[in-house]
Scaffold this active site. Structure first.
Site, short mmCIF file in Angstrom:
data_model
loop_
_atom_site.label_atom_id
_atom_site.label_comp_id
_atom_site.label_asym_id
_atom_site.label_seq_id
_atom_site.Cartn_x
_atom_site.Cartn_y
_atom_site.Cartn_z
N HIS A 56 -1.76 -1.05 -9.99
CA HIS A 56 -2.25 -2.11 -9.10
C HIS A 56 -2.57 -3.38 -9.89
CE1 HIS A 56 -4.03 -2.38 -4.80
NE2 HIS A 56 -3.62 -3.57 -5.20
N ARG A 60 0.85 -1.18 0.00
CA ARG A 60 0.00 0.00 0.00
C ARG A 60 0.89 1.24 0.00
NH1 ARG A 60 -3.25 -3.26 -1.16
NH2 ARG A 60 -5.32 -3.66 -0.22
N GLU A 91 -5.10 5.98 -4.65
CA GLU A 91 -5.37 5.48 -6.00
C GLU A 91 -6.87 5.30 -6.23
OE1 GLU A 91 -4.81 0.77 -5.97
OE2 GLU A 91 -2.97 1.77 -5.26
#
Length: 351
Positions: A301, A253, A282
């Site tokens: 991601h 993260r 994000e």
């Protein structure tokens, strides 16, 4: 006939798929499986949406398939009285207030680490190689017709025999350690307060304390969940303990770093490169400060986006929803360990 069994025949449950760009897209059979017993709604909710928007869009939801965004706060959850199961389409639950879910009797399920283990580990290795050998920069030079400038980026980090540090050596971290040790012949050290030295050794690494890892590592790869302990664990203090040119790889993260301190460390050369698959806040747009910072690679991601992991993640969602709404049971993996199953919302609606 009991109330639960009767309700299955009389109605379909409402399951909301929230902010997911992948569930049911690659594998529409997962949607068809859910549609046998549920009405599905797709919902998009911005990160900064007020609680009232959640309540308006999700007020009818008996179950939610939740992406990494938005954040399910206490205020949000208290306004969802029908919600019995919130199933995280991933392994991390840092965007869910688990304490409030437990208090309200809402079960939170998640994907087991084995589903994404190989996929995320391979992504981490790919990012590590990309930043060490400046692969993205090299490809950009070719596209710009600047092949001759390759000598300026040719000197990369050799992982053969290098000391590489892992923060976290759970399911994904130990897979990265295996690849680095047996594939690259690297010397892997790991910081993980929840795994003892003997078990770390069995996972192809040597256990060290955090400051030692910072001081010894040519590259550091992060494989820990975002918690109160790991949030902002990398600040100016930690960067100061690293060797100049240390490489950082992040598949966890973005909030694990203090972003301003990270950017300062990149600009000073203390951090030689940062390759990340995750960013705080994000999704981001092309104006994000990291994208104009030198020696940074950002991917959107993609860690869990392999065929086998996407299929497994989607099937987990189907299985969890079926266990609750069809089989009169509970999900396989509960994220809120303290949930009293006997008084949960699942138990109450089964009576």
């Amino acid at each position: 006939i009991d109330t639960f069994s009767k309700s299955i025949h009389d109605k379909k449950w409402t399951i909301a798929i929230v902010n997911s760009s992948s569930f049911g897209i690659s594998y529409p059979e997962h949607l068809r499986a859910l549609e046998q017993f549920a009405q599905l709604i797709r919902v998009d909710i911005p990160n900064n949406a007020p609680a009232s928007e959640f309540h308006e869009k999700l007020g009818a939801a008996d179950g939610i398939i939740a992406s990494v965004t938005p954040v399910y706060t206490r205020e949000v959850l208290r306004g969802l009285p029908k919600l019995r199961l919130l199933a995280r389409h991933g392994v991390g639950c840092d965007n869910v207030d688990l304490a409030t879910c437990t208090e309200l009797g809402i079960a939170v399920s998640k994907v087991g680490p084995e589903v994404e283990r190989e996929s995320v580990a391979q992504m981490a290795i790919g990012l590590m190689n990309a930043t060490a050998r400046r692969i993205v920069e090299g490809a950009t030079l070719v596209k710009e017709g600047k092949w001759a400038r390759r000598a300026k980026i040719a000197l990369g980090v050799d992982f053969n025999g290098a000391t590489i540090g892992l923060v976290g050596i759970g399911a994904i971290g130990k897979t990265v350690a295996r690849i680095l040790t047996h594939g690259f012949h690297a010397k892997v050290i790991a910081y993980d307060p929840y795994v003892d030295a003997k078990e770390v050794a069995a996972r192809d690494a040597t256990k060290v304390e955090f400051d030692e890892l910072l001081a010894r590592s040519a590259a550091i790869s992060l494989h820990c969940p975002l918690t109160s302990e790991t949030s902002r664990m990398f600040t100016a203090r930690e960067f100061a303990k690293m060797n100049d040119g240390t490489l950082l790889v992040n598949t966890c993260r973005g909030e694990i770093f203090n972003q301003a301190d990270l950017i300062a460390a990149l600009e000073s050369g203390r951090v030689g490169g940062y390759a990340t698959d995750v960013v705080e806040g994000e999704p981001i747009d092309d104006s994000h400060v990291l994208l104009s910072t030198p020696n940074v690679i950002v991917t959107p991601h993609l860690g869990g986006y392999l065929v086998v992991s996407l299929r497994g993640m989607g099937q987990t969602m189907v299985d969890d929803m079926r266990r609750v709404f069809v089989e009169n049971g509970f999900p396989a993996v509960l994220a809120n360990d303290g949930l009293d199953l006997s008084v949960s919302r699942i138990a109450r609606f089964r009576k």
